[in-house]
Design a protein around this motif. Structure first.
Motif, PDB file in Angstrom:
ATOM      1  N   ALA A   1       4.023   4.016  -4.866  1.00 12.58           N
ATOM      2  CA  ALA A   1       3.003   4.819  -4.180  1.00 12.58           C
ATOM      3  C   ALA A   1       1.660   4.777  -4.909  1.00 12.58           C
ATOM      4  O   ALA A   1       0.605   4.787  -4.272  1.00 12.58           O
ATOM      5  CB  ALA A   1       3.475   6.259  -4.049  1.00 12.58           C
ATOM      6  N   ASP A   2       1.680   4.724  -6.229  1.00 12.81           N
ATOM      7  CA  ASP A   2       0.446   4.716  -7.021  1.00 12.81           C
ATOM      8  C   ASP A   2       0.021   3.325  -7.470  1.00 12.81           C
ATOM      9  O   ASP A   2      -0.993   3.181  -8.137  1.00 12.81           O
ATOM     10  CB  ASP A   2       0.619   5.596  -8.273  1.00 12.81           C
ATOM     11  CG  ASP A   2       0.919   7.035  -7.900  1.00 12.81           C
ATOM     12  OD1 ASP A   2       0.410   7.492  -6.864  1.00 12.81           O
ATOM     13  OD2 ASP A   2       1.662   7.690  -8.651  1.00 12.81           O
ATOM     14  N   HIS A   3       0.812   2.315  -7.114  1.00 15.83           N
ATOM     15  CA  HIS A   3       0.532   0.954  -7.584  1.00 15.83           C
ATOM     16  C   HIS A   3      -0.521   0.299  -6.686  1.00 15.83           C
ATOM     17  O   HIS A   3      -0.434   0.376  -5.464  1.00 15.83           O
ATOM     18  CB  HIS A   3       1.824   0.131  -7.561  1.00 15.83           C
ATOM     19  CG  HIS A   3       1.795  -1.038  -8.468  1.00 15.83           C
ATOM     20  ND1 HIS A   3       1.977  -0.946  -9.821  1.00 15.83           N
ATOM     21  CD2 HIS A   3       1.596  -2.348  -8.213  1.00 15.83           C
ATOM     22  CE1 HIS A   3       1.901  -2.139 -10.355  1.00 15.83           C
ATOM     23  NE2 HIS A   3       1.673  -3.008  -9.398  1.00 15.83           N
ATOM     24  N   PRO A   4      -1.529  -0.356  -7.269  1.00 16.89           N
ATOM     25  CA  PRO A   4      -2.557  -1.011  -6.456  1.00 16.89           C
ATOM     26  C   PRO A   4      -1.972  -2.148  -5.613  1.00 16.89           C
ATOM     27  O   PRO A   4      -1.132  -2.911  -6.085  1.00 16.89           O
ATOM     28  CB  PRO A   4      -3.532  -1.584  -7.484  1.00 16.89           C
ATOM     29  CG  PRO A   4      -3.192  -0.950  -8.777  1.00 16.89           C
ATOM     30  CD  PRO A   4      -1.793  -0.477  -8.694  1.00 16.89           C
TER      31      PRO A   4
ATOM     32  N   ARG B   1      -1.931  -5.708  -6.873  1.00  8.64           N
ATOM     33  CA  ARG B   1      -1.035  -6.077  -7.980  1.00  8.64           C
ATOM     34  C   ARG B   1       0.434  -5.868  -7.634  1.00  8.64           C
ATOM     35  O   ARG B   1       1.267  -5.655  -8.513  1.00  8.64           O
ATOM     36  CB  ARG B   1      -1.402  -5.261  -9.217  1.00  8.64           C
ATOM     37  CG  ARG B   1      -2.775  -5.604  -9.740  1.00  8.64           C
ATOM     38  CD  ARG B   1      -3.194  -4.836 -10.970  1.00  8.64           C
ATOM     39  NE  ARG B   1      -2.122  -4.222 -11.714  1.00  8.64           N
ATOM     40  CZ  ARG B   1      -2.235  -3.047 -12.339  1.00  8.64           C
ATOM     41  NH1 ARG B   1      -3.351  -2.374 -12.292  1.00  8.64           N
ATOM     42  NH2 ARG B   1      -1.215  -2.555 -13.024  1.00  8.64           N
ATOM     43  N   LEU B   2       0.787  -5.950  -6.350  1.00  5.38           N
ATOM     44  CA  LEU B   2       2.174  -5.757  -5.937  1.00  5.38           C
ATOM     45  C   LEU B   2       3.100  -6.827  -6.506  1.00  5.38           C
ATOM     46  O   LEU B   2       4.287  -6.585  -6.695  1.00  5.38           O
ATOM     47  CB  LEU B   2       2.288  -5.739  -4.415  1.00  5.38           C
ATOM     48  CG  LEU B   2       1.902  -4.436  -3.741  1.00  5.38           C
ATOM     49  CD1 LEU B   2       2.046  -4.551  -2.239  1.00  5.38           C
ATOM     50  CD2 LEU B   2       2.716  -3.280  -4.263  1.00  5.38           C
ATOM     51  N   ASP B   3       2.555  -8.008  -6.798  1.00  4.35           N
ATOM     52  CA  ASP B   3       3.388  -9.080  -7.353  1.00  4.35           C
ATOM     53  C   ASP B   3       3.996  -8.687  -8.699  1.00  4.35           C
ATOM     54  O   ASP B   3       5.034  -9.213  -9.091  1.00  4.35           O
ATOM     55  CB  ASP B   3       2.598 -10.379  -7.478  1.00  4.35           C
ATOM     56  CG  ASP B   3       1.406 -10.240  -8.398  1.00  4.35           C
ATOM     57  OD1 ASP B   3       0.725  -9.203  -8.336  1.00  4.35           O
ATOM     58  OD2 ASP B   3       1.157 -11.179  -9.176  1.00  4.35           O
TER      59      ASP B   3
END
Length: 96
Positions: free
Chosen positions: A72-75, A78-80
């Motif tokens: 939820a807080d991850h950009p 940068r999901l990889d």
């Protein structure tokens, strides 16, 4: 067959894929009623993620708990970093 003829390293059988999906027939009656086509698609995604973890020697439960706690807080850009193979490398680097 043409893929095999162009690259001799490609396995002609699908035994590896069938072995990795052996857990699926055990729950076949449970999976028969996914509720809808979208439910079946979600189950397929879940299987893909779990098998990807297994192929990368990552504990699927630990990886999934980590991802669900942070996604939820991850950009989005940068999901990889949350992919199983990248997560494993990050965990090894933290341990060292």
């Amino acid at each position: 067959m043409t893929r095999f003829l162009s690259d001799g390293k490609v396995c002609l059988s699908n035994n590896a894929a069938e072995r990795s999906l052996r857990c699926v027939p055990l729950g076949r009656k449970s999976w028969l009623f996914c509720g809808s086509d979208r439910g079946g698609q979600r189950a397929a995604v879940a299987y893909s993620l779990i098998l990807t973890c297994r192929l990368n020697n990552v504990d699927p439960q630990a990886w999934l708990a980590y991802v669900l706690a942070r996604i939820a807080d991850h950009p989005v850009s940068r999901l990889d970093e949350l992919l199983p193979w990248n997560w494993k490398a990050a965990q090894v680097a933290l341990a060292a």
